[in-house]
Design a protein around this motif. Sequence first.
Motif, mmCIF file in Angstrom:
data_model
loop_
_atom_site.group_PDB
_atom_site.id
_atom_site.type_symbol
_atom_site.label_atom_id
_atom_site.label_comp_id
_atom_site.label_asym_id
_atom_site.label_seq_id
_atom_site.Cartn_x
_atom_site.Cartn_y
_atom_site.Cartn_z
ATOM 1 N N GLU A 1 -3.234 -3.200 6.768
ATOM 2 C CA GLU A 1 -2.301 -3.381 5.650
ATOM 3 C C GLU A 1 -2.621 -4.657 4.892
ATOM 4 O O GLU A 1 -2.762 -5.726 5.473
ATOM 5 N N ARG B 1 -6.109 -5.151 -2.832
ATOM 6 C CA ARG B 1 -7.205 -4.265 -2.443
ATOM 7 C C ARG B 1 -8.578 -4.757 -2.891
ATOM 8 O O ARG B 1 -9.599 -4.333 -2.351
ATOM 9 N N TYR C 1 -10.018 -6.680 2.199
ATOM 10 C CA TYR C 1 -10.273 -5.266 2.493
ATOM 11 C C TYR C 1 -11.266 -5.130 3.641
ATOM 12 O O TYR C 1 -11.906 -6.103 4.043
ATOM 13 N N GLN D 1 -10.540 -1.766 -0.962
ATOM 14 C CA GLN D 1 -9.842 -0.843 -0.071
ATOM 15 C C GLN D 1 -8.952 0.031 -0.941
ATOM 16 O O GLN D 1 -8.087 -0.478 -1.651
ATOM 17 N N LYS E 1 -6.609 2.377 -0.235
ATOM 18 C CA LYS E 1 -5.196 2.420 0.171
ATOM 19 C C LYS E 1 -4.782 1.055 0.726
ATOM 20 O O LYS E 1 -5.556 0.427 1.445
ATOM 21 N N THR F 1 -2.765 0.604 3.023
ATOM 22 C CA THR F 1 -2.459 0.766 4.447
ATOM 23 C C THR F 1 -3.693 0.841 5.338
ATOM 24 O O THR F 1 -3.587 0.729 6.548
#
Length: 132
Positions: free
Chosen positions: A52, A56, A60, A81, A83, A85
């Motif tokens: 998390e 992003r 990442y 990244q 997402k 999450t």
Amino acid sequence: TLNREADMKSIVIVIIMGVVLSAAAVMAHAPSEMDLTYSHDEQMLSIDVAHEISDRDDHYIRKLEIFFNEEKVKDFYFKRQIKITGLDKKYPLKAQEADVITVKAICRKGGTIEEILVVPAADNLEEIKDKK
């Protein structure tokens, strides 16, 4: 007194640097969890990494390393990244029962997580599905 002022400034700078570096270390973290699954039918390794983040583009998972029976077979590099999450990745791989797959996920800001999967027999997977 000139030396004393210079010493005090040096101490203050060292304290400020310590606080800044500590804050950066707290914000950076390794991926927290990784799940590996193998599909005999598709001959596919599925990688799910929990990591998390809030930015992003700056924080990442930068690299996945895949090992098959202790031999490196693939590196994936990422520039962001998708997402917030974590990361999901599939990799085609011909494996059979008892083969060992190891995956390492490396965070751009520091920290690594490693997971090992011993490939189960294909019929064991069917038994597991039937019990659910």
